[in-house]
Design a protein around this motif. Structure first.
Motif, mmCIF file in Angstrom:
data_model
loop_
_atom_site.group_PDB
_atom_site.id
_atom_site.type_symbol
_atom_site.label_atom_id
_atom_site.label_comp_id
_atom_site.label_asym_id
_atom_site.label_seq_id
_atom_site.Cartn_x
_atom_site.Cartn_y
_atom_site.Cartn_z
ATOM 1 N N ARG A 19 0.845 -1.208 0.000
ATOM 2 C CA ARG A 19 0.000 0.000 0.000
ATOM 3 C C ARG A 19 0.877 1.254 0.000
ATOM 4 N NH1 ARG A 19 -2.096 -2.449 4.185
ATOM 5 N NH2 ARG A 19 -3.627 -4.018 3.670
ATOM 6 N N THR A 20 1.686 1.389 -1.045
ATOM 7 C CA THR A 20 2.557 2.564 -1.130
ATOM 8 C C THR A 20 2.159 3.418 -2.324
ATOM 9 O OG1 THR A 20 4.437 1.390 -0.178
ATOM 10 C CG2 THR A 20 4.949 3.323 -1.493
ATOM 11 N N LEU A 21 2.090 4.712 -2.089
ATOM 12 C CA LEU A 21 1.892 5.656 -3.196
ATOM 13 C C LEU A 21 3.071 6.626 -3.163
ATOM 14 C CD1 LEU A 21 -1.914 6.095 -2.617
ATOM 15 C CD2 LEU A 21 -0.877 5.209 -4.735
ATOM 16 N N CYS A 22 3.852 6.618 -4.243
ATOM 17 C CA CYS A 22 5.006 7.524 -4.319
ATOM 18 C C CYS A 22 4.626 8.700 -5.196
ATOM 19 C CB CYS A 22 6.204 6.831 -4.942
ATOM 20 S SG CYS A 22 6.825 5.503 -3.917
ATOM 21 N N THR A 23 4.911 9.892 -4.704
ATOM 22 C CA THR A 23 4.703 11.082 -5.531
ATOM 23 C C THR A 23 6.068 11.665 -5.865
ATOM 24 O OG1 THR A 23 4.468 12.484 -3.567
ATOM 25 C CG2 THR A 23 2.442 11.601 -4.513
ATOM 26 N N ALA A 24 6.149 12.282 -7.030
ATOM 27 C CA ALA A 24 7.418 12.899 -7.456
ATOM 28 C C ALA A 24 7.116 13.789 -8.649
ATOM 29 C CB ALA A 24 8.445 11.826 -7.802
ATOM 30 N N GLY A 25 8.168 14.248 -9.315
ATOM 31 C CA GLY A 25 7.956 15.117 -10.467
ATOM 32 C C GLY A 25 9.272 15.699 -10.937
ATOM 33 N N LEU A 26 9.171 16.651 -11.859
ATOM 34 C CA LEU A 26 10.379 17.184 -12.497
ATOM 35 C C LEU A 26 10.840 18.514 -11.895
ATOM 36 C CD1 LEU A 26 9.636 16.382 -16.267
ATOM 37 C CD2 LEU A 26 10.892 15.040 -14.578
ATOM 38 N N SER A 27 10.214 18.935 -10.784
ATOM 39 C CA SER A 27 10.471 20.296 -10.300
ATOM 40 C C SER A 27 11.800 20.481 -9.583
ATOM 41 C CB SER A 27 9.358 20.724 -9.341
ATOM 42 O OG SER A 27 8.119 20.694 -9.995
ATOM 43 N N LYS A 28 12.282 19.456 -8.914
ATOM 44 C CA LYS A 28 13.447 19.670 -8.033
ATOM 45 C C LYS A 28 14.705 19.054 -8.618
ATOM 46 C CE LYS A 28 10.376 21.432 -5.285
ATOM 47 N NZ LYS A 28 10.219 22.867 -5.144
ATOM 48 N N ALA A 29 14.753 17.722 -8.669
ATOM 49 C CA ALA A 29 15.978 17.057 -9.119
ATOM 50 C C ALA A 29 16.265 17.335 -10.595
ATOM 51 C CB ALA A 29 15.859 15.557 -8.879
ATOM 52 N N TYR A 30 15.231 17.699 -11.353
ATOM 53 C CA TYR A 30 15.400 17.875 -12.805
ATOM 54 C C TYR A 30 15.471 19.340 -13.225
ATOM 55 C CZ TYR A 30 14.189 12.932 -12.908
ATOM 56 O OH TYR A 30 14.184 11.570 -12.706
ATOM 57 N N GLY A 31 15.226 20.256 -12.316
ATOM 58 C CA GLY A 31 15.324 21.689 -12.639
ATOM 59 C C GLY A 31 14.246 22.183 -13.588
ATOM 60 N N LEU A 32 13.049 21.565 -13.537
ATOM 61 C CA LEU A 32 11.995 21.954 -14.487
ATOM 62 C C LEU A 32 10.658 22.271 -13.787
ATOM 63 C CD1 LEU A 32 12.805 19.159 -17.115
ATOM 64 C CD2 LEU A 32 13.315 21.597 -17.329
ATOM 65 N N PRO A 33 10.679 23.133 -12.753
ATOM 66 C CA PRO A 33 9.429 23.370 -12.017
ATOM 67 C C PRO A 33 8.341 23.999 -12.871
ATOM 68 C CG PRO A 33 11.104 24.972 -11.358
ATOM 69 C CD PRO A 33 11.793 23.945 -12.212
ATOM 70 N N GLY A 34 8.745 24.802 -13.856
ATOM 71 C CA GLY A 34 7.757 25.492 -14.673
ATOM 72 C C GLY A 34 7.005 24.568 -15.622
ATOM 73 N N LEU A 35 7.475 23.337 -15.770
ATOM 74 C CA LEU A 35 6.723 22.387 -16.605
ATOM 75 C C LEU A 35 5.470 21.896 -15.886
ATOM 76 C CD1 LEU A 35 8.895 19.674 -18.404
ATOM 77 C CD2 LEU A 35 7.362 21.362 -19.404
ATOM 78 N N ARG A 36 5.485 22.004 -14.552
ATOM 79 C CA ARG A 36 4.381 21.508 -13.709
ATOM 80 C C ARG A 36 4.084 20.036 -14.023
ATOM 81 N NH1 ARG A 36 5.192 22.895 -10.302
ATOM 82 N NH2 ARG A 36 3.218 22.792 -9.173
ATOM 83 N N SER B 69 8.413 14.171 -21.573
ATOM 84 C CA SER B 69 8.830 12.913 -22.160
ATOM 85 C C SER B 69 10.254 13.032 -22.733
ATOM 86 C CB SER B 69 7.815 12.551 -23.237
ATOM 87 O OG SER B 69 8.002 11.261 -23.624
ATOM 88 N N LEU B 70 10.541 14.162 -23.360
ATOM 89 C CA LEU B 70 11.910 14.375 -23.864
ATOM 90 C C LEU B 70 12.893 14.409 -22.696
ATOM 91 C CD1 LEU B 70 11.358 17.217 -26.530
ATOM 92 C CD2 LEU B 70 11.813 14.793 -26.948
ATOM 93 N N ALA B 71 12.486 15.068 -21.605
ATOM 94 C CA ALA B 71 13.386 15.198 -20.448
ATOM 95 C C ALA B 71 13.693 13.840 -19.820
ATOM 96 C CB ALA B 71 12.764 16.121 -19.399
ATOM 97 N N LEU B 72 12.732 12.926 -19.913
ATOM 98 C CA LEU B 72 12.928 11.618 -19.264
ATOM 99 C C LEU B 72 13.474 10.554 -20.213
ATOM 100 C CD1 LEU B 72 9.931 11.460 -16.779
ATOM 101 C CD2 LEU B 72 12.360 11.756 -16.257
ATOM 102 N N ALA B 73 13.819 10.932 -21.438
ATOM 103 C CA ALA B 73 14.534 9.983 -22.309
ATOM 104 C C ALA B 73 15.849 9.663 -21.583
ATOM 105 C CB ALA B 73 14.793 10.613 -23.655
ATOM 106 N N PRO B 74 16.273 8.385 -21.537
ATOM 107 C CA PRO B 74 17.341 8.006 -20.622
ATOM 108 C C PRO B 74 18.588 8.899 -20.636
ATOM 109 C CG PRO B 74 16.349 6.068 -21.569
ATOM 110 C CD PRO B 74 15.691 7.248 -22.236
ATOM 111 N N GLU B 75 19.095 9.260 -21.820
ATOM 112 C CA GLU B 75 20.337 10.064 -21.812
ATOM 113 C C GLU B 75 20.102 11.475 -21.311
ATOM 114 O OE1 GLU B 75 22.476 10.033 -25.479
ATOM 115 O OE2 GLU B 75 22.728 7.842 -25.364
ATOM 116 N N ARG B 76 18.972 12.044 -21.737
ATOM 117 C CA ARG B 76 18.634 13.403 -21.309
ATOM 118 C C ARG B 76 18.449 13.445 -19.788
ATOM 119 N NH1 ARG B 76 18.769 18.455 -23.411
ATOM 120 N NH2 ARG B 76 20.856 17.621 -23.537
#
Ligand SMILES: Cc1ncc(COP(=O)(O)O)c(C=O)c1O
Length: 379
Positions: free
Chosen positions: A209-226, A260-267
């Motif tokens: 019963r685990t729900l993980c939340t995350a996103g691109l705002s902090k570790a990826y430097g893309l907070p404005g993408l929301r 999706s571009l940001a999460l392509a493995p090399e990017r």
């Protein structure tokens, strides 16, 4: 429904565009679209996006890239949201019933606590301990759990301390949740922003019963993408998608494509390396400054995130300190009151080094001018 103010977000929303030196942010210098879109093929994919309604739970491509970040997760385990904030919102809204108890790791980003209280839950703090380098005490958790515990909400890596939970602490959290039949809400938005380069283990896959939340705002430097997400058991993700129909319906087509571009493995690897380089380059500015003020502040070096959490050696009112710095010196940082820890301050060091140097210089000016501090020092 009455809500309590989300003080940290209010403080930033009101002042961040009106101060000269904002060191209240917890992420790294954001990228431009130009920096992110690597080649003309990707640029065409962005420019050719048709601005219709998106797939509201996230496109297959994006959800499969997110699923790849978690052991054995599939697209049906992922719900795309507008930022980590909406992810936390739908989880809390979807789970909490009046009369439930929510155990909330503190200090923490106060969103889930504020929401849970407004949905009628009793929120029980579970404190990280400075004397344990901001680790929690698992025995205290065991004492807080009751049959009414609906959620154990943690933030790992932690905002504001930058501490990362040990394996044994994660196991203890899973064991406590199992005992109560509770959900773990693991906010992992800083995962990937570790100084060491070793990505923090996810709670996903450790307990059913685990729900993980995350996103691109902090570790990826893309907070404005929301861009954010929830990852969890498929039936619960399906249920939360229904809640999401009532909030934003879904992020934008452009968000989905760029994420999706940001999460392509090399990017993705490049983005995380960029973040870690910024942390390693900028932290010494704060670390050295704090070493020079060891008579005023306590501090434990963060393991992750662009945030330094500093404690008071003297009894001062950090809300007044933050307000004076804002009003007199044009510097915005975060007072501990906004994390329910009066006396503490949070300094963000993920943006330009020059800005950080100037802001710390102005803090020094304020210390030199302040009668309170002079008195505290001479005691
Ligand atoms: C722990 C934590 N969770 C969630 C959020 C919200 O993140 P987002 O900007 O992705 O909505 C923040 C923002 O500061 C945060 O610190």
């Amino acid at each position: 429904m009455k809500i309590e103010a989300f003080e940290l977000e209010r403080w930033q929303s009101v002042w961040e565009n009106h101060v000269e030196l904002n060191i209240a942010e917890s992420g790294v210098e954001p990228l431009s679209v130009r920096e992110l879109v690597e080649n003309s093929g990707d640029l065409a994919r962005v420019l050719d996006v048709r601005l219709g309604y998106p797939q509201t739970n996230g496109s297959e491509e994006l959800r499969s890239r997110i699923a790849a970040l978690y052991p054995d997760a599939k697209t049906e385990n992922v719900l795309l949201t507008c930022g980590g904030a909406e992810a936390n919102y739908v989880v809390t809204w979807g789970l909490v019933e009046r009369g439930d108890e929510v155990i909330f790791m503190q200090p923490n980003y106060m969103q889930v606590a504020g929401l849970a209280r407004s949905f009628g839950a009793e929120v029980k703090p579970w404190w990280l301990r400075e004397e344990l380098n901001w680790a929690p005490d698992a025995n205290e958790l065991a004492r807080l759990v009751t049959p009414k515990t609906k959620i154990i909400a943690i933030c790992n890596p932690s905002n504001p301390t930058g501490a990362v939970l040990s394996d044994s602490a994660m196991d203890a959290i899973c064991a406590a949740a199992e005992k109560a039949g509770a959900w773990i809400l693991a906010d992992e938005v800083y995962r990937g922003a570790e100084f060491s380069g070793r990505t923090t283990a996810s709670f996903y896959g450790r307990y059913k019963r685990t729900l993980c939340t995350a996103g691109l705002s902090k570790a990826y430097g893309l907070p404005g993408l929301r861009t954010g997400w929830v990852v969890g058991p498929a039936e619960m993700i399906e249920k939360l998608w229904g809640y999401h129909d009532y909030t934003s319906i879904g992020p934008t087509m452009l968000t989905d494509r760029i994420a999706s571009l940001a999460l392509a493995p090399e990017r993705r690897a490049w983005l995380l390396e960029r973040t870690r380089r910024i942390l390693r380059e900028n932290y010494p500015l704060v670390g050295d400054w704090l070493a020079g003020h060891a008579d005023l502040f306590t501090h434990v070096k963060p393991s992750a995130g662009a945030i330094a959490w500093i404690g008071p050696r003297k009894n001062w009112n950090s809300a007044s300190v933050a307000e004076a710095l804002r009003a007199r010196k044009g510097v915005l940082l975060v007072p501990g009151e906004q994390f329910a820890m009066p006396g503490y301050l949070r300094i963000g060091f993920g943006e330009g080094a020059d800005k950080l140097r100037q802001a710390l210089g102005r803090f020094d000016e304020w210390i030199a001018e302040s009668a309170d501090i002079a008195m505290a020092r001479s005691r």
